[in-house]
Design a protein around this motif. Structure first.
Motif, short mmCIF file in Angstrom:
data_model
loop_
_atom_site.label_atom_id
_atom_site.label_comp_id
_atom_site.label_asym_id
_atom_site.label_seq_id
_atom_site.Cartn_x
_atom_site.Cartn_y
_atom_site.Cartn_z
N ARG A 576 0.84 -1.18 0.00
CA ARG A 576 0.00 0.00 0.00
C ARG A 576 0.89 1.25 0.00
O ARG A 576 1.82 1.35 0.81
N SER A 578 0.19 4.28 0.92
CA SER A 578 -0.02 5.17 2.05
C SER A 578 0.68 4.71 3.32
O SER A 578 1.13 5.54 4.13
N THR A 579 0.81 3.40 3.49
CA THR A 579 1.37 2.87 4.73
C THR A 579 2.61 2.03 4.53
O THR A 579 3.38 1.81 5.48
N GLY A 580 2.82 1.55 3.31
CA GLY A 580 3.95 0.67 3.05
C GLY A 580 3.70 -0.75 3.49
O GLY A 580 4.57 -1.62 3.36
N ARG A 581 2.48 -1.01 4.00
CA ARG A 581 2.16 -2.34 4.47
C ARG A 581 1.75 -3.26 3.31
O ARG A 581 1.42 -2.78 2.22
N SER A 582 1.73 -4.53 3.60
CA SER A 582 1.40 -5.52 2.58
C SER A 582 -0.05 -5.36 2.11
O SER A 582 -0.94 -4.99 2.88
N ASP A 587 -6.88 -5.86 -3.41
CA ASP A 587 -6.87 -4.43 -3.12
C ASP A 587 -6.73 -3.58 -4.39
O ASP A 587 -6.85 -2.35 -4.32
N ASP A 613 -2.11 2.75 -4.70
CA ASP A 613 -2.47 4.00 -4.01
C ASP A 613 -3.74 3.78 -3.20
O ASP A 613 -4.66 3.10 -3.64
#
Length: 613
Positions: A576, A578-582, A587, A613
């Motif tokens: 992602r 926005s967060t850098g998370r998986s 998605d 994004d």
């Protein structure tokens, strides 16, 4: 061919609630029409409508041309002009009542037939029913803008009316016309169905939308509609229907076959229920309703399904119940059934015309049933051969399986497979039913009505082309461009697939890649695909246009407005922004923005990282 150019059914209308109507009389006997110069403009229309029986006078001999028309009267007139009382529509009215009577009865009206019929033809909906036929509104006077709305819906061209634009200069009281009614006023004006009420003080034409419609105006309006609508019906038996082009043909009672053309806006009813053109079957009885020179509605009653059954004759009888036959399944002697012969049944005794008395106990027979009656009876050899082109093998109930072919007459024919097993030989080698492919030429050995052996041959050809489309389903297909032509073939569980000389599956094939194929009948026996040369592409970015999680492919629109294709696999990492998370492929949705890095070393761009994004 049946063609009704005008309406000849006896219909009753007039002021429904305020007066008792008298027997039809000529409009010329109405002194308040003949002697009133203020309605001379409507005299011809009143004459026409009263002579046809649509609008009648009062018991005192007057017509009362200046009297206001109510909303419910208007709907009744519309239904009768559309044919609710015509003999052609007797079945249609029954269907309409079956579908809509509960809805119509909810407003506590006595005019169920007419209102159901208007809903059946799509002229009014539930909102219109409440606004124009409910107890609170039915007896209120109809306004001129409401007349424009209803007459537009009666025409069957509401989509055209919705797109019509009323020029503000057309009527000086443009601002007084409700905004939601302006397109309908424009349509009614453009069609020549309605016009203004004269000139205002400045000499400009005005519409007067809030003025009530009079009986003289209604007679004129509907008389114009009858001429322009030109409703008539055509009936016959469907012999052909193409769901892609909306072309079809009917055979009339004289045996003449005529081609017709519908379109996507044509209403289709099957046994009175709303349906679609693709559901129209050959053999159906059909009635077409024409308005404005095009087909407005197709109503179909499917023909009785003809079925063929085989069996061994156990008994024949000729008694008060008619001529009957009892047959049994040769492979299951406990399975017996009795059928009655149609009085016009034809008999074929091993190729020779015969009669009921020629049928003997122990004969192998093929009975053709229409409904439950035997219309054709064939006494056949115990063993015979049937040829055709393979279509499919299917399963039924009670462990019964079938094989469908296109026979030598070009018709689909389904035969029962022997429960004792079927010997299959394909191209000279022992094979199995699951190895048969579409397009195989078959010779079937039939023993007492069951297929016991299949001999199949096919034509194998080689081809080199480009993959253009892949369809993944229970029956996957692939479209190839070979020598400039697009051809679609089926793929089976036996299709051999290789990509860059490595064993693969259909999921590894990609549109745009070159392919060498072996075509067996109408199927792909083997396909070898090679990826295009690498361009060195390492990144792609844009807005998601579509995603196919089965093929693992994302289509994006890049910054230049072009389309790019991104593939991903089990090793692709989603993150992602926005967060850098998986994240996951779920998605990625249409409209989201992505940035992808990867490689096209295999000939198509495969992402190693996709940032959402």
């Amino acid at each position: 061919m049946k063609r009704i150019k005008k309406f000849i059914s006896a219909v009753l209308c007039g002021t429904v609630l305020a007066a008792t109507l008298v027997s039809p009389v000529s409009a010329l006997t109405f002194p308040d029409v003949e002697d009133d110069p203020t309605v001379s403009w409507a005299k011809d229309a009143i004459n026409s409508m009263t002579d046809l029986g649509y609008i009648k006078g009062y018991e005192d001999g007057t017509f009362q041309p200046q009297r206001a028309v109510s909303k419910i009267e208007t709907l009744l007139l519309m239904a009768r002009i559309l044919g609710v009382e015509d003999e052609d529509y007797t079945q249609s009215v029954d269907w309409a009542n079956s579908e809509y009577s509960a809805t119509v009865n909810a407003i506590n009206t006595t005019y169920v037939d007419e209102l159901c019929f208007l809903m059946y033809f799509g002229v009014i909906d539930l909102t219109d029913l409440r606004n124009y036929a409910s107890s609170a509104n039915a007896n209120t006077s109809l306004l001129r803008w409401q007349a424009a709305y209803l007459i537009s819906k009666l025409s069957g061209r509401e989509s055209d009316a919705n797109q019509a634009i009323l020029d503000p200069s057309t009527y000086s009281d443009y601002d007084s016309i409700p905004e939601e009614a302006r397109s309908y006023v424009a349509y009614a004006t453009n069609m020549g169905l309605m016009n203004g009420m004269g000139d205002d003080d400045n000499g400009n034409d005005y519409f007067s939308p809030e003025t009530t419609l009079t009986r003289a105006q209604m007679a004129t309006l509907l008389n114009r509609m009858i001429d322009k609508m030109d409703r008539y019906t055509v009936s016959g038996t469907v012999t052909y229907a193409d769901e892609l082009t909306y072309d079809f043909s009917l055979e009339d009672s004289s045996g003449t076959e005529t081609d017709y053309e519908a379109d996507s806006s044509t209403l289709v009813k099957i046994n009175g229920a709303g349906s679609s053109f693709e559901d129209i079957e050959a053999g159906s009885e059909a009635m077409l309703t024409y308005t404005f020179g095009s087909i407005r509605m197709i109503e179909c009653i499917p023909g009785q399904q003809e079925t063929s059954i085989y069996g061994v004759v156990v008994q024949t009888s000729d008694n008060a119940g008619g001529q009957q036959i009892t047959i049994r399944d040769n492979e299951d002697q406990s399975n017996t059934a009795t059928y009655t012969f149609d009085r016009n049944c034809t008999y074929d005794i091993k190729g020779t015309r015969g009669a009921f008395g020629d049928i003997k106990i122990g004969n192998c027979v093929r009975l053709v049933l229409s409904g439950s009656a035997i219309t054709e009876c064939y006494v056949v050899e115990n063993t015979f051969y049937q040829t055709g082109e393979f279509v499919e093998v299917s399963s039924g109930s009670s462990n019964t399986s079938y094989i469908t072919i296109i026979n030598d007459d070009g018709e689909e024919e389904t035969l029962t497979l022997s429960t004792n097993g079927v010997d299959v030989n394909r191209n000279g080698s022992t094979s199995s039913l699951r190895e048969l492919v579409s397009g195989d030429t078959l010779s079937l050995r039939v023993y007492y009505g069951k297929v016991t052996a299949v001999t199949a041959t096919s034509e194998t050809t080689d081809g080199v082309g480009t993959i253009r489309e892949i369809v993944l389903s229970d029956s996957p297909e692939i479209t190839l461009e070979i020598n400039g032509r697009l051809e679609t073939y089926s793929m089976t569980s036996n299709t051999q697939v290789k990509v860059n000389n490595v064993d693969a599956t259909i999921y590894d094939l990609r549109p745009g890649n070159a392919a060498t194929v072996v075509i067996d009948g109408n199927s792909i026996a083997s396909i070898e695909s090679s990826a295009t040369a690498s361009t060195g592409k390492t990144a792609a970015a844009g807005q998601v246009a579509s995603i196919n999680t089965t093929l693992r492919v994302i289509t994006i629109t890049n910054a230049s407005g072009g389309s790019e294709t991104i593939y991903y696999d089990a090793n692709t990492t989603f993150l992602r922004a926005s967060t850098g998370r998986s994240a996951t492929a779920k998605d990625v949705v249409e409209g989201s923005n992505i940035n992808a890095t990867g490689s096209d070393s295999t000939g198509y761009f495969v992402a190693t990282i996709i940032i959402v994004d």
